[in-house]
Motif scaffolding. Structure first.
Motif, PDB file in Angstrom:
ATOM      1  N   TYR A 120      -2.199   2.537   6.003  1.00  0.00           N
ATOM      2  CA  TYR A 120      -1.246   2.039   6.717  1.00  0.00           C
ATOM      3  C   TYR A 120      -1.504   0.540   6.904  1.00  0.00           C
ATOM      4  O   TYR A 120      -0.240  -0.936   6.707  1.00  0.00           O
ATOM      5  N   VAL A 121      -2.410   0.205   7.626  1.00  0.00           N
ATOM      6  CA  VAL A 121      -2.987  -0.481   7.941  1.00  0.00           C
ATOM      7  C   VAL A 121      -3.108  -2.513   7.132  1.00  0.00           C
ATOM      8  O   VAL A 121      -2.593  -3.407   6.977  1.00  0.00           O
ATOM      9  N   ASN A 122      -4.315  -1.538   6.229  1.00  0.00           N
ATOM     10  CA  ASN A 122      -4.217  -2.289   4.629  1.00  0.00           C
ATOM     11  C   ASN A 122      -3.070  -2.850   4.115  1.00  0.00           C
ATOM     12  O   ASN A 122      -3.282  -3.957   3.495  1.00  0.00           O
ATOM     13  N   ALA A 123      -1.941  -1.546   3.928  1.00  0.00           N
ATOM     14  CA  ALA A 123      -0.676  -2.052   2.720  1.00  0.00           C
ATOM     15  C   ALA A 123      -0.289  -3.065   3.693  1.00  0.00           C
ATOM     16  O   ALA A 123       0.008  -3.918   2.973  1.00  0.00           O
ATOM     17  N   ALA A 124      -0.431  -2.965   4.871  1.00  0.00           N
ATOM     18  CA  ALA A 124       0.762  -3.711   5.531  1.00  0.00           C
ATOM     19  C   ALA A 124      -0.051  -5.530   5.610  1.00  0.00           C
ATOM     20  O   ALA A 124       0.796  -6.090   5.170  1.00  0.00           O
ATOM     21  N   SER A 125      -1.798  -5.138   5.550  1.00  0.00           N
ATOM     22  CA  SER A 125      -2.258  -6.553   5.456  1.00  0.00           C
ATOM     23  C   SER A 125      -2.444  -7.451   3.457  1.00  0.00           C
ATOM     24  O   SER A 125      -2.440  -8.041   3.414  1.00  0.00           O
ATOM     25  N   PHE A 126      -1.701  -6.351   2.701  1.00  0.00           N
ATOM     26  CA  PHE A 126      -1.944  -6.733   1.439  1.00  0.00           C
ATOM     27  C   PHE A 126      -0.479  -7.353   1.400  1.00  0.00           C
ATOM     28  O   PHE A 126      -0.584  -8.051   0.175  1.00  0.00           O
ATOM     29  N   LEU A 127       0.621  -7.007   1.671  1.00  0.00           N
ATOM     30  CA  LEU A 127       1.933  -6.706   1.140  1.00  0.00           C
ATOM     31  C   LEU A 127       2.677  -8.188   2.025  1.00  0.00           C
ATOM     32  O   LEU A 127       3.109  -9.094   1.840  1.00  0.00           O
ATOM     33  N   GLY A 128       1.826  -8.186   3.046  1.00  0.00           N
ATOM     34  CA  GLY A 128       2.319  -9.324   4.189  1.00  0.00           C
ATOM     35  C   GLY A 128       1.352 -10.901   3.004  1.00  0.00           C
ATOM     36  O   GLY A 128       1.886 -11.283   3.218  1.00  0.00           O
ATOM     37  N   PHE A 129      -0.092 -10.438   3.027  1.00  0.00           N
ATOM     38  CA  PHE A 129      -0.241 -11.737   2.448  1.00  0.00           C
ATOM     39  C   PHE A 129       0.411 -11.579   1.047  1.00  0.00           C
ATOM     40  O   PHE A 129       0.891 -12.905   0.608  1.00  0.00           O
ATOM     41  N   ALA A 130       0.801 -10.580  -0.170  1.00  0.00           N
ATOM     42  CA  ALA A 130       2.155 -11.157  -0.779  1.00  0.00           C
ATOM     43  C   ALA A 130       3.196 -11.686  -0.957  1.00  0.00           C
ATOM     44  O   ALA A 130       3.533 -12.861  -1.329  1.00  0.00           O
ATOM     45  N   ILE A 131       3.742 -11.646   0.239  1.00  0.00           N
ATOM     46  CA  ILE A 131       5.245 -12.228   0.866  1.00  0.00           C
ATOM     47  C   ILE A 131       4.445 -13.743   0.764  1.00  0.00           C
ATOM     48  O   ILE A 131       5.158 -14.461   0.830  1.00  0.00           O
TER      49      ILE A 131
END
Length: 204
Positions: A120-131
């Protein structure tokens, strides 16, 4: 970490198969759905203790995950297709640990929950960076042509599949391997946060 090195090797044969599937009438979204079905089937097989079936379905799911993009490139890529792809990926990533928790909640429950939390945390960091990357008009094709910015990290798709294969080959070691996997996911997320801070701090 390995994705950018593997893409030049696996993309050409996937693209050739993608052209054939497109000519046979398969759409990229249908291939994404097939891949998700294989992944959920793998989780069910693992929960029933059928690790060989689980392993085979995991590999089939990841093959479909590579082919949906190849079919899209052979026809007409779409942002919505990319959206479906990431949803299917995250559904698959959650399902496999849940299969092991279902198999043996007492032995695998805590490690499985820790791994899902790290995902969950890793996905948030990934998608947040993409944004942020989209906001600042950044792009990369280091990990293949994607619908959104793929920030690199210690653990990416290739490493995740390697861990899932290890789970199936050594199911009794799930808890120990899952704890290690969770720690590495958090290290990946923290590194991505540090990269975002360094790159975007002074950009509004």
């Amino acid at each position: 970490m390995l994705d950018r090195h593997l893409r030049p090797l696996i993309d050409p044969p996937l693209n050739r198969i993608g052209v054939w599937l497109a000519r046979a009438g398969f759409g990229a979204d249908s291939v994404t759905l097939i891949g998700l079905a294989f992944g959920l089937g793998a989780a069910l097989a693992i929960g029933a203790g059928w690790f060989g079936w689980g392993l085979g379905l995991i590999l089939a799911s990841r093959l479909a995950d590579g082919l949906d993009g190849a079919v899209a490139r052979a026809t007409r890529p779409s942002d919505l297709g990319g959206y479906y792809d990431i949803l299917a990926d995250f559904g698959f990533y959650a399902a496999i640990p849940l299969g092991f928790v279902w198999l043996d909640p007492a032995a695998n429950g805590l490690a499985g929950a820790a791994l899902l939390g790290a995902f969950y945390v890793n996905a948030a960091s990934f998608l947040g960076f993409a944004i942020l990357a989209a906001k600042h008009n950044l792009s990369t094709e280091a990990r293949g042509k994607k619908s959104w910015y793929h920030a690199g990290g210690l653990l990416e798709g290739s490493e995740t599949i390697a861990f899932f294969v290890t789970f199936c080959l050594f199911p009794a070691a799930f808890a120990a391997v899952a704890w290690a996997f969770a720690v590495l996911c958090l290290v990946t997320a923290l590194a991505r946060v540090a990269s975002a801070a360094a790159q975007f701090r002074d950009q509004g």
